[in-house]
Write an enzyme that holds these catalytic residues in place. Structure first.
Site, short mmCIF file in Angstrom:
data_model
loop_
_atom_site.label_atom_id
_atom_site.label_comp_id
_atom_site.label_asym_id
_atom_site.label_seq_id
_atom_site.Cartn_x
_atom_site.Cartn_y
_atom_site.Cartn_z
NE ARG A 1 -15.42 -19.92 -36.45
CZ ARG A 1 -16.09 -20.39 -35.40
NH1 ARG A 1 -15.69 -21.35 -34.66
NH2 ARG A 1 -17.51 -20.12 -35.52
CB CYS B 1 -15.03 -20.27 -26.42
SG CYS B 1 -15.84 -19.03 -25.78
CB THR C 1 -14.25 -19.43 -16.72
OG1 THR C 1 -14.42 -20.03 -18.14
CG2 THR C 1 -14.68 -20.43 -15.70
CD GLU D 1 -22.61 -22.66 -24.37
OE1 GLU D 1 -21.65 -23.61 -24.57
OE2 GLU D 1 -23.81 -23.23 -24.64
CE LYS E 1 -23.59 -6.84 -20.74
NZ LYS E 1 -22.59 -6.30 -21.67
N PRO E 2 -25.74 -6.77 -25.38
CG PRO E 2 -25.66 -5.27 -27.25
CD PRO E 2 -26.36 -5.63 -26.04
CB SER F 1 -19.67 -23.75 -34.74
OG SER F 1 -18.25 -23.64 -33.74
CD GLU G 1 -10.86 -19.46 -23.97
OE1 GLU G 1 -11.21 -18.55 -23.13
OE2 GLU G 1 -11.68 -19.74 -24.76
C1 SIN Z 1 -17.53 -18.80 -28.99
O1 SIN Z 1 -16.41 -18.47 -29.11
O2 SIN Z 1 -18.18 -18.45 -28.03
C2 SIN Z 1 -18.35 -19.47 -30.07
C3 SIN Z 1 -17.67 -19.96 -31.42
C4 SIN Z 1 -18.70 -20.81 -32.05
O3 SIN Z 1 -19.70 -20.57 -31.86
O4 SIN Z 1 -18.16 -21.53 -33.01
#
Ligand code: SIN
Length: 528
Positions: free
Chosen positions: A326, A332, A278, A298, A223-224, A489, A429
């Protein structure tokens, strides 16, 4: 009036001044006049290679919502409607689950080498279509094209990595405690996986889940996000072209609570993997308890970025800029709090502001742009409210601090000082281009500030002291630590958080375990 983009030839309908007409008969040129030429050629190219898909994928067949409902997909830079996709719900999800369940028996029985070949082909097709995928990401998500192309390389990298890893799912032989026994451990795929992905990385967050799932022998119902379904659909189209059998990859989108509940309640779905907030992660975790599914989460972060007095300032400025801005601050792992030691605070603030000032805000398709729009108006309102909250509690805006003159979803890259721990920008956040600077005196104080949160995803430290870098890395309650580096990452390293930032790890050899069950086999009577 909303402008209209031409729909793919294979799709059933297109939105023209609010009414649905057949795209088969609609001359492309007439539509092209209505849209900006750059976007027009992107859409034409995507259409030509069959990558502008606008239906769900169930059991290898492109499908509309059963009740015909649709949702509009917008270009966040302009607000224009790109296309419509089906607004699916429980019924379509259940059918997708059945397709994935049926496909599981044959897909999981293929040899690892054969699954690996399919994944490799999928990767090759993604790379062959990297420009189209990058353009699609910029079109629906907004990030600058250069960054979108980077996401394609990153996202495709998960498929390549797990194509290789598929061949390395080893078991174990355990020395037995009795002479007539033989003990061993098998690793087997968990089964059907429900993969729920966010909008900030429309490709990479899907491949990070689908790669290890398929490599281990699982099948997926993806599910996008409703904001960015088109890249997922293009990736699914490429999976079919790669020869991945129908039903192994299914894509549904639309009514998120209905889809989520259908995935959670089905006993056929054996795992949920989710990237997102979250709050939603907690709901999924609770919902998965009903059928005791495996869960990978995540979730949100609140990344500290600690600049010590002994840091190389150029490295610190470059790294903080990358970690903060970025994807316009919408990741996240973006630095959420820039914590700077007193001896270097002023110097760093000036150098950082100089660097931030050079960022170029605009449409992701425009040359030289480094900061795209936020995903939508709600995201912008959230950023605005966080900055207002900080100002009302005594913070000082030293750069930016308001909507960009481009209007719509654009926000100025912002630096805020005099930040205190009770302000929203240091507790939650921000998910936008705002860098709060927080001073500290001692290493112990920096560690205290950094760990004073329920999140624990990524942290960054900048120091030239090797002992300190080791000591502080160990003390930080985070799943990922960047030392003198703001971009951490990669598909080869484990991604995931401590505390309420989630459960499990994605990417790397560890990411594979999340899709595997361990089976202990004890053979008796072996002395005969
Ligand atoms: C994310 O923001 O959930 C992923 C970030 C990443 O893969 O660097």
């Amino acid at each position: 009036m909303a402008r209209v983009f031409p729909m793919p030839l294979r799709s059933c309908k297109l939105l023209l001044h609010g009414s649905h007409v057949s795209s088969m008969r609609r001359p492309f040129a007439i539509l092209c006049r209505q849209i900006n030429m750059e976007v027009e050629s992107v859409v034409a190219r995507l259409n030509a290679c069959g990558l502008l898909r606008s239906q769900g994928l169930i059991g290898g067949k492109w499908a509309e919502a059963y009740d015909g409902k649709t949702i509009k997909v917008h270009n966040p830079a302009s607000g224009e409607i790109i296309t419509e996709v089906p607004c699916m719900g429980a019924r379509e999800t259940n059918d997708a689950i059945v397709s994935a369940y049926d496909a599981f028996s044959s897909w999981s029985k293929l040899t690892a080498v054969d699954r690996s070949k399919c994944l490799r082909k999928w990767y090759d097709l993604m790379i062959a279509h990297k420009n189209e995928l990058g353009q699609l990401i910029t079109l629906e998500q907004g990030k600058p094209l250069k960054e979108a192309l980077g996401e394609v390389a990153y996202g495709a990298g998960f498929i390549e990595f797990f194509a290789e890893e598929a061949k390395r799912v080893y078991g174990d032989i355990i020395p037995a405690t009795l002479s007539d026994r033989r003990l061993f451990v098998l690793k087997q795929p968990v089964g059907v996986v429900g993969a729920i992905a966010p909008w900030n990385f429309p490709l990479a967050m899907i491949t990070r889940k689908a790669g290890p799932a398929l490599a281990s022998g699982c099948t997926v119902v993806i599910k996008p996000s409703e904001f960015t379904p088109l890249t997922a659909l293009a990736a699914a189209e490429l999976s079919l072209q790669a020869g991945i059998p129908p039903g192994v990859v299914n894509v549904i989108m639309g009514n998120a609570p209905e889809i989520g509940d259908a995935l959670l309640n089905s006993t056929k779905v054996r795992k949920i993997t989710f990237t997102g907030s979250t709050a939603v992660g907690k709901k999924l975790m609770a919902g998965a308890a009903g059928t005791v599914k495996k869960v990978s989460l995540e979730l949100g972060g609140n990344a500290p970025c600690i600049i010590f007095d002994d840091a190389d300032l150029d490295v610190a400025v470059r790294g903080t800029l990358a970690a903060k801005f970025r994807n316009s601050g919408q990741t996240c792992v973006c630095a959420n709090r820039v914590i700077v030691q007193e001896g270097v605070y002023e110097k760093f603030a000036v150098a950082f502001a100089n660097a931030v000032q050079k960022l170029q805000v605009g449409d992701g398709f425009s040359e030289g742009v480094t900061q795209g729009p936020l995903i939508n108006e709600a995201a912008l309102l959230k950023v605005e409210s966080f900055v207002q909250d900080a100002i009302s509690k005594g913070a000082k805006v030293v750069l930016g601090g308001k909507r960009h003159s481009l209007g719509k979803t654009f926000y100025e890259p912002t630096i805020v000082t005099n930040v205190r721990s009770e302000m929203l920008i240091s507790r939650e956040e921000v998910f936008g281009p705002v860098a709060p600077l927080i001073p500290f005196k001692t290493e112990a104080e920096a560690i205290f500030i950094a760990n004073d949160t329920n999140a624990g995803l990524a942290a960054y430290i900048f120091t030239s002291n090797i002992q300190r870098s080791w000591r502080v890395s160990e003390a930080l309650e985070y799943g990922i630590v960047g030392v003198n580096e703001g971009l951490v990452s990669t598909e080869v390293a484990p991604f995931g958080g401590f505390k309420q930032s989630g459960l499990g790890r994605e990417g790397s050899k560890y990411g594979m375990d999340e899709y595997l069950e361990m089976k202990y086999v004890c053979m008796g009577d072996m002395n005969n």
